[in-house]
Write a protein that holds these residues in place. Structure first.
Motif, mmCIF file in Angstrom:
data_model
loop_
_atom_site.group_PDB
_atom_site.id
_atom_site.type_symbol
_atom_site.label_atom_id
_atom_site.label_comp_id
_atom_site.label_asym_id
_atom_site.label_seq_id
_atom_site.Cartn_x
_atom_site.Cartn_y
_atom_site.Cartn_z
ATOM 1 N N GLU A 63 0.744 -5.125 3.398
ATOM 2 C CA GLU A 63 -0.570 -5.224 2.773
ATOM 3 C C GLU A 63 -1.545 -4.158 3.261
ATOM 4 O O GLU A 63 -2.489 -3.805 2.545
ATOM 5 C CB GLU A 63 -1.175 -6.617 2.988
ATOM 6 N N ALA A 64 -1.339 -3.613 4.460
ATOM 7 C CA ALA A 64 -2.238 -2.590 4.990
ATOM 8 C C ALA A 64 -1.611 -1.201 5.006
ATOM 9 O O ALA A 64 -2.319 -0.218 5.249
ATOM 10 C CB ALA A 64 -2.693 -2.964 6.401
ATOM 11 N N ARG B 277 -8.623 -6.482 0.163
ATOM 12 C CA ARG B 277 -7.496 -5.550 0.150
ATOM 13 C C ARG B 277 -6.368 -6.000 1.065
ATOM 14 O O ARG B 277 -5.211 -5.622 0.853
ATOM 15 C CB ARG B 277 -7.974 -4.144 0.513
ATOM 16 N N THR B 278 -6.688 -6.803 2.093
ATOM 17 C CA THR B 278 -5.672 -7.244 3.057
ATOM 18 C C THR B 278 -5.908 -8.710 3.443
ATOM 19 O O THR B 278 -6.192 -9.018 4.599
ATOM 20 C CB THR B 278 -5.706 -6.361 4.318
ATOM 21 N N PHE C 96 -10.372 -4.262 6.299
ATOM 22 C CA PHE C 96 -8.946 -4.144 5.983
ATOM 23 C C PHE C 96 -8.113 -3.589 7.120
ATOM 24 O O PHE C 96 -6.895 -3.778 7.138
ATOM 25 C CB PHE C 96 -8.760 -3.246 4.751
ATOM 26 N N LYS D 187 0.804 -1.219 0.000
ATOM 27 C CA LYS D 187 0.000 0.000 0.000
ATOM 28 C C LYS D 187 0.840 1.274 0.000
ATOM 29 O O LYS D 187 0.309 2.350 -0.254
ATOM 30 C CB LYS D 187 -0.962 -0.007 1.207
#
Length: 479
Positions: free
Chosen positions: A90-91, A181-182, A153, A26
């Motif tokens: 990922e976040a 998204r995560t 997320f 991200k």
């Protein structure tokens, strides 16, 4: 270097579908990994397996459930650094916050391990009138059945933990859908569960789109739906039929600062800034509205602005970073629009942030109009608002002037004010001498009004996932 590819878990088995979902870093925007993407067939298989596993999972002994949870605690501890780096990637969560979330994942599974052998019933007196003489009564808690879990997320490890760990402790089979998204941390949890003796059909960890996940909401074989996310939760509840539904849908949490807050100014400001800006404000109980007694307003505003300007934005993998990116460009666009509208309507800017892609430097505003979206809705980003009131009662009224009601913080030196806040605040939790962002993983957690229904926290979640079963025994006639 090739992109890592992770399977999903359907009925406890790793599955690749041939359809891969890209999961991005991200901060950099680059593809960090791919995870198998499920379709309707995998969702149906997962639900069918969970439904079929009800009896097997209910018969899985409490000490065996405890052993599964304790194995998870050990393995998450061994993989702590890996999980933190994965979460940071990922976040976009700053690495210090990421390590804190891994620690909470471990805590939550550890608390559930302790509770797994303490799911007790009650023996109660039935002889309350002559017609009930000779009757004895007792209850036990039994698993509710197959559960579906949908998580967001922003806490992709700990919010999964708050559903999965109590389900294992309670003896409930489950299907988990983490955010697209995560999804990576949830797949690592799946890897660890696959190392245990948990009945294979009793659990699935799948990644799919909203359309494919519809049966997790609507299928009557699911006994409980637990959803953490946004207002769409009310639509899910309407579609859920007769199943039990637990919802945690966010908030725009207030923190009240009384005329005498009962703590030194530097400590007060440190906690306010933490509550408002940790993990870039992307928390359901982030401090969004700071409601300050006029006697403290100037000092708090000045000191808070100074502290906010000192926050460091940038690469979340950097140990010194306080503020990482928001989750995506759409979230950044929305937040930027709300801030602009609040400013145009007369809100005073105390600290002006800047945007660079999904990076938004922290904002601090004062005197924002009460009908502005930035005041009324959940900002979910690095922004906080300060407003001034003339009395403690006025502060309570301002805090209650919201269609949300998750948690509220209150800094006060007066016990009567603390108790009045507990009596009057329309929220699921009141935190005295700290920010509303406090969550200890064994406490009841949830909201009222548009913030949702039901409670999490391990023991509370176990109660949601179990039902009371009564046994009545009549004494035989005397010989």
């Amino acid at each position: 270097m090739s992109t890592p590819q992770l399977p999903i878990y359907v009925a406890g088995q790793p599955v690749t579908t041939g359809d891969w979902l890209d999961v991005t870093d991200k901060y950099s925007g680059k593809v960090a990994a791919q995870v198998a993407h499920a379709g309707p067939a995998q969702v149906e298989q997962a639900i069918s397996a969970a439904h079929e596993a009800r009896a097997e999972m209910a018969a899985f002994p409490p000490d065996a459930r405890r052993d599964v949870l304790e194995h998870c605690v050990r393995r998450f501890g061994e993989r702590r650094d890996e999980l933190a780096e994965l979460l940071c990637t990922e976040a976009g969560k700053p690495i210090r916050d990421s390590r804190g979330e891994v620690d909470r994942l471990i805590d939550t599974f550890g608390i559930a391990a302790g509770e797994a052998t303490r799911i007790n019933g009650e023996v109660f007196e039935m002889q309350v009138s002559p017609r009930a003489h000779g009757f004895r009564g007792m209850t036990r808690r039994v698993p509710i059945g197959a559960c579906s879990f949908i998580t967001p997320f922003n806490f992709p490890l700990n919010l999964v933990a708050h559903k999965v760990a109590p389900a294992i402790a309670a003896g409930c089979p489950f299907v988990l859908k983490p955010s697209e998204r995560t999804p990576l941390g949830a797949q690592v949890i799946g890897q660890v569960l696959a190392e245990t003796d948990l009945p294979r059909k009793a659990w699935s960890v799948i990644v799919c789109d909203t359309k494919a996940s519809a049966p997790m909401v609507e299928d009557p074989r699911i006994a409980l739906l637990s959803f953490t996310g946004g207002p769409i939760g009310w639509d899910l509840r309407a579609r859920a039929g007769r199943k039990k539904v637990a919802l945690e849908l966010g908030g725009n949490a207030a923190c009240i600062v009384d005329e005498d807050p009962g703590v030194p100014l530097d400590h007060l400001v440190k906690r306010l800034v933490f509550g408002a800006y940790y993990q870039s404000g992307q928390s359901c109980i982030s401090v969004q509205r700071v409601i300050v007694h006029r006697a403290m307003a100037e000092r708090v505003s000045h000191a808070m602005a100074e502290a906010v300007r000192a926050l460091k934005c940038g690469n979340p993998h950097d140990e010194a970073t306080d503020i990482g990116p928001v989750i995506d460009a759409a979230s950044a666009d929305r937040l930027e629009e709300w801030i602009r509208a609040a400013r145009d309507a007369g809100g005073r800017v105390l600290v002006e942030g800047r945007r660079d892609g999904t990076m938004i430097a922290p904002w601090l505003l004062a005197d924002v109009a009460h009908d502005a979206k930035l005041y009324r809705e959940e900002a979910f980003g690095p922004v906080a608002l300060i407003e001034t009131v003339d009395s403690f009662d006025a502060a309570l009224d301002r805090a209650n002037d919201s269609h949300f009601g998750l948690q509220c913080g209150v800094f006060t030196a007066r016990l009567d004010h603390a108790m009045r806040a507990w009596d009057r605040l329309e929220v699921g939790g009141v935190v005295i001498s700290d920010v509303p962002s406090v969550r200890v993983d064994n406490m009841p957690y949830g909201g009222v009004k548009d913030s949702g229904v039901g409670r999490e926290g391990v023991r509370s979640a176990i109660e949601e996932m179990t039902e009371v079963r009564l046994l009545v025994i009549k004494d035989p006639p005397a010989e």
